[in-house]
Design an enzyme around this catalytic site. Structure first.
Site, PDB file in Angstrom:
ATOM      1  CG  ASN A 155      -1.955   1.118   1.375  1.00 16.65           C
ATOM      2  OD1 ASN A 155      -2.833   1.022   0.272  1.00 16.65           O
ATOM      3  ND2 ASN A 155      -1.805   2.036   1.885  1.00 16.65           N
ATOM      4  N   GLY A 157       0.150   4.996   1.020  1.00 12.68           N
ATOM      5  CA  GLY A 157      -0.808   6.105   1.577  1.00 12.68           C
ATOM      6  C   GLY A 157       0.157   7.372   1.857  1.00 12.68           C
ATOM      7  CE1 TYR A 159      -3.172   6.566   5.090  1.00  8.11           C
ATOM      8  CE2 TYR A 159      -0.913   5.421   4.969  1.00  8.11           C
ATOM      9  CZ  TYR A 159      -2.208   5.387   4.686  1.00  8.11           C
ATOM     10  OH  TYR A 159      -2.685   4.327   4.250  1.00  8.11           O
ATOM     11  NE  ARG A 160      -1.605  14.646  12.342  1.00  3.48           N
ATOM     12  CZ  ARG A 160      -2.567  15.339  13.023  1.00  3.48           C
ATOM     13  NH1 ARG A 160      -3.384  15.945  12.097  1.00  3.48           N
ATOM     14  NH2 ARG A 160      -2.696  14.711  14.163  1.00  3.48           N
ATOM     15  CD  GLU A 217      -2.644   2.852  -2.720  1.00  4.71           C
ATOM     16  OE1 GLU A 217      -2.040   1.743  -2.585  1.00  4.71           O
ATOM     17  OE2 GLU A 217      -3.363   2.979  -2.058  1.00  4.71           O
ATOM     18  CD  GLU A 266      -4.800  17.142   9.001  1.00  2.00           C
ATOM     19  OE1 GLU A 266      -5.127  17.554   7.914  1.00  2.00           O
ATOM     20  OE2 GLU A 266      -4.002  16.418   9.696  1.00  2.00           O
TER      21      GLU A 266
END
Ligand SMILES: Cc1cc2nc3c(=O)[nH]c(=O)nc-3n(C[C@H](O)[C@H](O)[C@H](O)COP(=O)(O)O)c2cc1C
Ligand SMILES: [Mn+2]
Length: 473
Positions: A155, A157, A159-160, A217, A266
């Site tokens: 995967n 992703g 993500y912070r 991805e 955010e």
């Protein structure tokens, strides 16, 4: 031709007037964030910082590189002024033809290999992005790579990642994010993680797109680029990473290893959640290119990277999901100014309450809980044209019949209108606005829209247009 690496993309952005080099010394502590924020709010070129306080020459930083729809179009190798509707349809076409990555041995990201004490995260100009953030943020525009325990699914992703110290950082990835689902599969085993900073644009773009469970991805990135992504093996963990990346951080999460993370300004335009214990990634090695370019984004009041990227990839995913259910939708748009919270869908109206059918498919889709507001318009309204959408909403949505509230629903914890209790237990609510004429109104009872296109016979319009041509106005 797809971009080979971040450097080629930066050169192209600059050529298109979408990037500005800043030679003046800029502080990683708030200054780079403030400059980026203003650039985004004024829709100015992305700032490219060439001298960062306390860091040697050559340690540069690119910020806001996908911060508007034009830059997303350039990343997709399309005309910068391509209408967003075209980008959405093109994205759907290309993502359905994934291309597997290829492995390479020689990789620019291995020009420097740092292990032991030399693997120091503070070697890079990790920025303090907003005043009040819980720390410096290492990952705000990047790829987080992980592999399903006991499987082959890899995967990507975004993500912070908050920096804890020179050797460790945090991750925020609540369910239903794939990283969280992977962690849940083997909670008693360490989880390997690679944090990849500074890739060609499509790879990072794909890291923030909502693909289905089990889809890699990197294959979709190949499809979107029209060429496979080149990968190289990590040094200390069993993961592969893009070969032309600027910086690769290899690490692992050990069972039960948690430390306070956040808060952070955010994409909603607010800082709204509390500092909480979240998993810690312990660094095992770092590899990087010579003169590595760090990338950051400065989330806040839209439009920024998340808003612009999501306006294309999330609109496309929702449209795909609605079409797959056979619904007669003609378009979908995750409004960038709406912080991912509102999706506009245009549709034909074949039967009663198509708006409700659509809204529930949206909420049942992956990431549906991040989009609690759905506006359904008829297919004579362009969902990407907010003037048209607002007009339809104010004239066709009955305040009682047309506004449909769902009182109990799973919430996404970053939604600003949640109180602390609701945020903790993810207790939310949803609403859909039905901006279609009721199915049981006779055609003669339906108000006729008074626009130039609709309120005049063709011959009168033709004559009127001739006047325009004659007088040149
Ligand atoms: C700049 C940026 C920062 C993001 N930060 C986070 C984050 O901290 N946590 C999170 O769960 N999602 C974050 N997202 C959204 C995820 O990247 C997105 O939902 C993606 O689909 C997650 O990958 P997954 O579908 O494989 O789980 C961010 C997106 C962007 C564009
Ligand atoms: Mn995924």
């Amino acid at each position: 031709m797809p971009f080979k690496d971040l450097r080629e993309f930066i050169a192209r952005l600059e050529k298109e007037g979408q990037l500005k080099r800043i030679k003046e010394e800029v502080d990683w502590n708030l200054e780079a964030g403030a400059i980026t924020r203003r650039a985004l709010e004024e829709n100015l070129p992305a700032p490219y910082f060439q001298k960062i306080k306390g860091y040697p020459a050559g340690y540069e930083m690119a910020s806001g590189i996908l911060g508007n729809i034009q830059r997303v179009a350039i990343a997709m190798d399309m005309a910068p002024d391509a209408p967003v509707k075209e980008l959405i349809e093109e994205y759907l076409k290309r993502k359905d033809k994934p291309i597997k990555p290829v492995m390479v041995k020689d990789a620019p990201c291995k020009e420097n290999i740092l292990k032991g004490d030399r693997a120091d995260l503070l070697k890079f100009p990790v920025p303090m992005i907003h005043e009040g953030d819980g720390g410096r943020y290492l990952g705000t525009w990047h790829i987080t790579v992980s592999k399903e325990p006991g499987g082959d699914w890899v995967n990507w992703g975004m993500y912070r990642h908050m920096l804890h110290d020179s050797k460790s950082f945090a991750i925020l990835a609540p369910p239903p994010k794939h990283f969280a689902l992977m962690m849940e599969k083997a909670p008693a085993k360490p989880m390997e993680v690679a944090l990849v900073i500074g890739t060609e644009p499509i790879s990072s773009f794909c890291a923030c797109t909502p693909m289905p469970y089990g889809v890699s991805e990197v294959d979709v990135a190949g499809g979107l680029r029209g060429e496979p992504v080149e990968l190289v093996q990590c040094e200390t963990i069993d993961l592969t990473v893009p070969a032309t990346a600027e910086i690769v951080i290899e690490g692992e999460i050990r069972p039960g290893d948690m430390k306070d993370e956040g808060p952070f300004g955010e994409y909603t335009g607010y800082r709204s959640e509390q500092r909480r214990p979240r998993p810690v990634v312990r660094v095992k090695a770092i590899t990087h290119r010579n003169n590595p370019i760090f990338t950051m984004s400065c989330m806040g009041v839209p439009v920024d990277e998340s808003a612009a990227a999501f306006a294309v990839c999330k609109s496309a995913s929702f449209l795909d999901e609605l079409r797959s259910k056979g619904l007669p939708v003609t378009g979908a748009y995750l409004v960038p100014e709406g912080a991912s919270h509102v999706l506009v869908v245009s549709t034909k109206v074949p039967y009663y309450n198509i708006a409700g059918e659509i809204a529930h498919v949206v909420w049942g889709a992956r990431h549906g809980c991040l989009t609690p507001v759905v506006i359904v318009v008829e297919d004579d309204v362009d969902p990407c044209n907010l003037k048209q959408v607002f007009h339809a909403m104010m004239t066709k949505c009955h305040p009682w019949r047309g506004i449909n509230k769902i009182e109990h629903a799973l919430a996404w914890p970053l939604i600003p209108w949640l109180n602390n209790y609701e945020r903790e237990f993810r207790i939310g609510a949803r609403v859909y606005f039905d901006c279609t004429w009721p199915i049981d109104w006779k055609p003669a009872d339906i108000p006729k829209r008074m626009s130039f296109a609709e309120a005049y016979p063709e011959d009168v319009k033709k004559k009127a247009l001739a006047i325009w041509e004659k007088y040149g106005y």
